[in-house]
Design a protein around this motif. Structure first.
Motif, PDB file in Angstrom:
ATOM      1  N   PRO A 227       0.819  -1.220   0.000  1.00 48.17           N
ATOM      2  CA  PRO A 227       0.000   0.000   0.000  1.00 48.17           C
ATOM      3  C   PRO A 227       0.848   1.263   0.000  1.00 48.17           C
ATOM      4  CG  PRO A 227       0.001  -1.011   2.174  1.00 48.17           C
ATOM      5  CD  PRO A 227       0.717  -1.967   1.267  1.00 48.17           C
ATOM      6  N   SER A 228       0.340   2.286  -0.662  1.00 49.40           N
ATOM      7  CA  SER A 228       0.998   3.591  -0.603  1.00 49.40           C
ATOM      8  C   SER A 228       0.683   4.288   0.713  1.00 49.40           C
ATOM      9  CB  SER A 228       0.537   4.467  -1.775  1.00 49.40           C
ATOM     10  OG  SER A 228      -0.874   4.671  -1.732  1.00 49.40           O
ATOM     11  N   HIS A 229      -0.497   4.029   1.262  1.00 46.47           N
ATOM     12  CA  HIS A 229      -0.930   4.640   2.509  1.00 46.47           C
ATOM     13  C   HIS A 229      -1.646   3.588   3.359  1.00 46.47           C
ATOM     14  CE1 HIS A 229      -0.592   7.986  -0.339  1.00 46.47           C
ATOM     15  NE2 HIS A 229      -0.419   8.790   0.702  1.00 46.47           N
ATOM     16  N   VAL A 230      -1.412   3.624   4.662  1.00 43.38           N
ATOM     17  CA  VAL A 230      -2.179   2.828   5.631  1.00 43.38           C
ATOM     18  C   VAL A 230      -2.667   3.824   6.675  1.00 43.38           C
ATOM     19  CG1 VAL A 230      -2.176   0.895   7.234  1.00 43.38           C
ATOM     20  CG2 VAL A 230      -0.705   0.824   5.218  1.00 43.38           C
ATOM     21  N   VAL A 231      -3.972   4.068   6.722  1.00 43.25           N
ATOM     22  CA  VAL A 231      -4.476   5.197   7.506  1.00 43.25           C
ATOM     23  C   VAL A 231      -5.617   4.779   8.420  1.00 43.25           C
ATOM     24  CG1 VAL A 231      -3.827   6.794   5.664  1.00 43.25           C
ATOM     25  CG2 VAL A 231      -6.157   5.894   5.731  1.00 43.25           C
ATOM     26  N   PHE A 232      -5.835   5.590   9.428  1.00 40.73           N
ATOM     27  CA  PHE A 232      -6.997   5.460  10.296  1.00 40.73           C
ATOM     28  C   PHE A 232      -8.049   6.474   9.853  1.00 40.73           C
ATOM     29  CE2 PHE A 232      -4.200   4.045  14.133  1.00 40.73           C
ATOM     30  CZ  PHE A 232      -4.088   2.768  13.584  1.00 40.73           C
ATOM     31  N   ASN A 233      -9.244   6.023   9.676  1.00 39.19           N
ATOM     32  CA  ASN A 233     -10.412   6.853   9.401  1.00 39.19           C
ATOM     33  C   ASN A 233     -10.225   7.775   8.198  1.00 39.19           C
ATOM     34  OD1 ASN A 233     -10.994   5.547  11.822  1.00 39.19           O
ATOM     35  ND2 ASN A 233     -12.345   7.177  12.483  1.00 39.19           N
ATOM     36  N   GLY A 234      -9.667   7.187   7.137  1.00 48.27           N
ATOM     37  CA  GLY A 234      -9.763   7.797   5.824  1.00 48.27           C
ATOM     38  C   GLY A 234      -8.669   8.708   5.351  1.00 48.27           C
ATOM     39  N   ALA A 235      -7.738   9.109   6.220  1.00 49.21           N
ATOM     40  CA  ALA A 235      -6.679  10.010   5.778  1.00 49.21           C
ATOM     41  C   ALA A 235      -5.555  10.033   6.804  1.00 49.21           C
ATOM     42  CB  ALA A 235      -7.218  11.430   5.579  1.00 49.21           C
ATOM     43  N   VAL A 236      -4.374  10.377   6.353  1.00 51.30           N
ATOM     44  CA  VAL A 236      -3.253  10.564   7.272  1.00 51.30           C
ATOM     45  C   VAL A 236      -3.604  11.707   8.232  1.00 51.30           C
ATOM     46  CG1 VAL A 236      -0.831  11.216   7.470  1.00 51.30           C
ATOM     47  CG2 VAL A 236      -1.574   9.755   5.569  1.00 51.30           C
ATOM     48  N   GLY A 237      -3.486  11.447   9.525  1.00 45.74           N
ATOM     49  CA  GLY A 237      -3.749  12.487  10.519  1.00 45.74           C
ATOM     50  C   GLY A 237      -5.215  12.760  10.803  1.00 45.74           C
ATOM     51  N   ALA A 238      -6.115  11.904  10.308  1.00 44.07           N
ATOM     52  CA  ALA A 238      -7.547  12.152  10.527  1.00 44.07           C
ATOM     53  C   ALA A 238      -7.906  12.173  12.004  1.00 44.07           C
ATOM     54  CB  ALA A 238      -8.376  11.095   9.798  1.00 44.07           C
ATOM     55  N   LEU A 239      -7.193  11.403  12.819  1.00 38.32           N
ATOM     56  CA  LEU A 239      -7.488  11.316  14.251  1.00 38.32           C
ATOM     57  C   LEU A 239      -6.389  11.968  15.087  1.00 38.32           C
ATOM     58  CD1 LEU A 239      -8.946   7.692  14.490  1.00 38.32           C
ATOM     59  CD2 LEU A 239     -10.161   9.860  14.250  1.00 38.32           C
TER      60      LEU A 239
ATOM     61  N   LYS B 122       3.500   5.567   6.764  1.00 40.57           N
ATOM     62  CA  LYS B 122       2.333   5.408   5.895  1.00 40.57           C
ATOM     63  C   LYS B 122       1.035   5.953   6.490  1.00 40.57           C
ATOM     64  CE  LYS B 122       4.202   1.595   3.164  1.00 40.57           C
ATOM     65  NZ  LYS B 122       4.135   2.229   1.853  1.00 40.57           N
ATOM     66  N   GLY B 123       1.013   6.269   7.810  1.00 38.86           N
ATOM     67  CA  GLY B 123      -0.129   7.012   8.329  1.00 38.86           C
ATOM     68  C   GLY B 123      -1.023   6.359   9.352  1.00 38.86           C
ATOM     69  N   ALA B 124      -0.717   5.125   9.804  1.00 45.06           N
ATOM     70  CA  ALA B 124      -1.626   4.415  10.712  1.00 45.06           C
ATOM     71  C   ALA B 124      -1.404   4.830  12.160  1.00 45.06           C
ATOM     72  CB  ALA B 124      -1.467   2.911  10.549  1.00 45.06           C
TER      73      ALA B 124
END
Length: 392
Positions: free
Chosen positions: A264-276, A363-365
């Protein structure tokens, strides 16, 4: 950027036939899944209260409408069920749109009720969930929903397949207590593609008498949050820059190629990097017990609270099983949801991460929890401030 009106919508009747027959049509739909959930029957000679609750028919029960809310918030609910089971009515509307993952990097998503992940649904064991799935005419793709909490072939997938401009309502009984993933599964290659576009969420089926520890004592929580982990596969151009697409169908071929790499290019919580994080950070107070529901529809994850623990953890999601206790990190299998409860002892900014730290930091998780309260030196204290090293 607007979708092109010439984008063809998938014919749902053709897709349903392909889904069930195992054929592949137009390169978009393919073999149906040979899967089913089997519910065992009780052999007890006396009918327990739980047996009586399980025997109610939907027509005998009160109907209630649950107001779904965007994650990480969870719907209002009773931790212990009151009275007979209920028919819990919920509505999910599919929205195909572009979202910004990070610093101008965009991806097409298919979002239940406009959010990635879709909203958490909450009910109690033996309740019925009556779900209406709406696929607006403005969409380009056929969609459905496979609920891991449902008992029956395909998890409701074949009963809920709708093309743009259609809606469908179906009902299932919540026979198992726990946390479960739901996701779109319209057949063939469309299954992983829709999931990789964020089309997933979770349902929490609480025991009728609430959560319990290994000794059967009640476990209560002061608040709850839902964290939906998602992996995205954004293609890059020849110069190494992330690409953007005018239509959802226009992104499909390139995204599938990236998906085949399993990177994956991004692995995120709630839809975007830094969403939470920042204004989106979760909050708590010292002394509060917080239940975290965490789902990952596609890949394994390793939830961890930096500076905290899992006081009680149901890593496989089953509330019928006794929770594990005092865990530092717990394993979440791809295609499932887990629950963990922690009572915060100290104030400060906590990080909640996937403890594959590459995925968390690069990656953002990662998420934040802001905890207010009085500091306890007995738990942690700085004995000496940083100073220059002295040599003899």
């Amino acid at each position: 950027m607007e979708k092109q009106s010439s984008t063809p919508a998938v014919n749902v009747d053709q897709q349903r036939r392909s889904f069930l027959s195992g054929s592949v049509g137009l390169g978009l739909v393919g073999a149906g899944m040979a899967a089913g959930l089997v519910s065992g029957s009780a052999s007890a000679t006396t009918q327990t209260k739980s047996d009586r609750m399980a025997n109610y028919k939907a027509e005998q029960l009160e109907r209630v409408t649950q107001e779904l809310v965007p994650p990480p918030m969870v719907p209002k609910h009773d931790q212990v069920a009151k009275g007979k089971p209920k028919v819990v009515q919920v509505k999910l509307v599919v929205e195909e749109k572009q979202v910004e993952l990070e610093n101008g990097t965009k991806a097409w998503v298919c979002a239940f009720n406009g959010s990635v992940p879709g909203p958490l649904i909450v009910c109690h064991q033996h309740d019925f969930v009556e779900l209406t799935l709406v696929n607006p005419a403005s969409n380009a793709l056929a969609h459905n929903i496979d609920l891991h909490a449902a008992t029956g072939a395909l998890g409701g997938g074949e009963l809920t397949l709708v093309s743009p401009g259609q809606e469908v309502t179906f009902r299932f009984k919540a026979t198992k207590a726990g946390t479960f993933v739901y996701h779109c599964a319209p057949g063939g290659v469309m299954i992983p593609w829709h999931v990789a576009m964020g089309m997933h969420g979770a349902i929490m089926v609480l025991p009728r008498d609430g959560l319990k520890d290994a000794e059967g004592k009640p476990i209560k929580y002061d608040k709850a949050y839902y964290i939906g982990e998602a992996d995205f596969y954004v293609p890059k151009d020849a110069k190494g820059k992330y690409k953007a697409y005018d239509t959802v169908m226009g992104s499909m071929t390139d995204v599938l190629e990236v998906m085949k790499t399993l990177t994956p290019s991004h692995v995120v919580f709630n839809g975007a990097v830094g969403a939470l994080t920042g204004k989106g950070a979760m909050t708590a107070k010292v002394g509060e017990s917080v239940l975290f529901i965490h789902s990952q529809a596609n890949r394994d994850s390793r939830p961890h609270i930096i500076g905290g623990h899992g006081d009680y953890v149901w890593p496989a999601g089953s509330f019928t099983d006794a929770p594990q206790t005092n865990l530092e990190t717990w394993m979440l299998a791809g295609g499932s949801a887990c629950a963990a409860l922690y009572n915060f002892r100290q104030p400060g900014l906590y990080a909640y991460v996937n403890h594959n730290l590459i995925e968390a930091i690069i990656k953002g998780a990662a998420a934040h929890i802001k905890v207010d309260g009085e500091w306890d030196d007995n738990l942690m204290v700085q004995l000496k401030k940083p100073s220059n090293i002295t040599t003899a």
